[in-house]
Design an enzyme around this catalytic site. Structure first.
Site, short mmCIF file in Angstrom:
data_model
loop_
_atom_site.label_atom_id
_atom_site.label_comp_id
_atom_site.label_asym_id
_atom_site.label_seq_id
_atom_site.Cartn_x
_atom_site.Cartn_y
_atom_site.Cartn_z
N ARG A 1 0.77 -1.22 0.05
CA ARG A 1 -0.01 0.39 0.19
C ARG A 1 0.82 1.39 -0.23
O ARG A 1 1.81 1.20 0.43
CB ARG A 1 -0.85 -0.25 1.64
N GLU B 1 -1.13 8.12 -4.61
CA GLU B 1 -2.07 7.39 -6.18
C GLU B 1 -3.69 7.98 -5.81
O GLU B 1 -4.55 8.07 -4.91
CB GLU B 1 -2.29 5.54 -5.60
N HIS C 1 0.23 -0.01 -10.28
CA HIS C 1 -0.32 -0.94 -8.95
C HIS C 1 -1.23 -2.22 -9.68
O HIS C 1 -1.93 -2.01 -9.32
CB HIS C 1 -2.05 0.00 -8.46
#
Length: 355
Positions: A206, A234, A251
């Protein structure tokens, strides 16, 4: 039954079409109005499933085809009497292979490093423990840190010791801000200063686990090689950050066909349990056969010859960098990369090993 599903979920129609009408939506922009009269909501990590989204709806089930749950307000979901499920471990193999691919791309000499190279793994859940197994197949030395679990196959050390010993550190923790061991900004200026300057840092967990400002300062000071698949802000990613990071991807570390299909399978199984339906479908029946690279060949031999064919990580890096405009990554372009991502296959699909 009305089912609202993120448009980027894999095999949604195969698993859920028999139960009712499926409406495919952009997960990042879902609204209360979209889900108000739906009985099931199927999401990914880009959808914040909170009270504002789900209160006063017909929802009976929320399924997230992701390993993490930080985007789910679980107390709010349960307060509404809604059953929920995530897909813990669904893409663990894909992420483990991503990390190894990234390291071999940055340092091809690691193919022959054996125990002279030490990989430090922070977080020994589904992903971290699988990564340890795969790294040992290459002969690497592996150490791990996780205050919550013990793994017999991993030499576990204190966090400070891992920072000092590891030649590369790969992060595999959930995002938490409370408790005895919060992970928000776990990797900060103090931690970075304890790492070897030449040690590689990889974050495919994360984004906010790594303090971006501290990372930028550290790279400017040490010239450290860093691999990021996730970013603190993000999808807001600055050109300044991209220019400093050695290898960047949008991602997609867990975006294998098997991982995506397995994630949908897992929330399908939970859905069937919630609605007392027979869970009789398997994702394996939907996967095409792909080229067999391994065929009794040694792992290192195959990776030397075919790694870029199995997964061309440089292509993903170039694609993300091409999304920069006016000093930052364009959100719509970032989301488009993920939506149209050509799902790669896991090593086992090519006849190779898995953890």
């Amino acid at each position: 039954m009305k089912i609202i599903a993120d448009e980027n979920l894999a095999f949604t129609d195969y698993f859920f079409a028999e139960f009712g009408t499926i409406e495919h939506k952009a997960g990042r922009s879902l609204t209360h109005g979209d889900v108000k009269d739906a009985e099931a909501l199927l999401v990914r990590s880009v959808t914040n499933v909170n009270a504002a989204l789900i209160q006063n709806t017909a929802l009976k089930f929320v399924g997230s085809a992701t390993i993490g749950t930080d985007h789910l307000d679980i107390p709010a979901i349960e307060q509404q009497g809604i059953a929920w499920s995530n897909a813990a471990g669904c893409n663990a193999q894909a992420v483990a292979e991503y990390v190894i691919t990234a390291l071999l791309k940055l340092k091809p000499e690691l193919m022959e490093a054996n125990e002279q190279f030490t990989l430090g793994i922070v977080g020994l859940g589904n992903v971290g423990s699988r990564l340890a197994v795969m790294a040992k197949l290459l002969g690497w030395s592996v150490i791990g840190y996780d205050p919550f679990v013990q793994r017999d196959h991993v030499k576990q050390v204190e966090f400070k010791e891992l920072l000092q010993q590891a030649d590369a550190i790969s992060i595999h923790v959930p995002l938490t801000k409370t408790g005895q061991h919060p992970t928000y900004h776990l990797i900060n200026a103090e931690v970075l200063s304890q790492m070897k300057p030449q040690a590689v840092l990889i974050n495919s967990a994360r984004g906010p686990v790594v303090a971006e400002a501290d990372l930028i300062a550290d790279i400017n000071h040490t010239q450290r090689q860093v691999v990021l698949d996730v970013f603190e802000h993000e999808p807001e990613i600055s050109e300044e950050l991209l220019n400093l990071i050695t290898l960047v991807t949008p991602h997609i570390a867990g975006y294998s066909l098997e991982g995506k299909a397995r994630g949908t399978q897992m929330i399908y199984d939970a859905f069937c349990k919630t609605f007392a339906a027979a869970a009789d479908k398997k994702f394996e029946t939907q996967l095409p056969v792909c080229e067999q690279f391994f065929q009794n060949q040694p792992l290192k031999t195959v990776l030397k010859q075919h790694l870029a064919e199995i997964y061309d990580i440089a292509r993903d890096d170039a694609a993300l960098r091409a999304c920069v405009k006016a000093g930052k990554v364009v959100q719509t372009a970032f989301d488009h990369l993920r939506k149209t991502y050509p799902l790669r296959r896991e090593w086992a699909a090519h006849g190779g090993p898995k953890a």
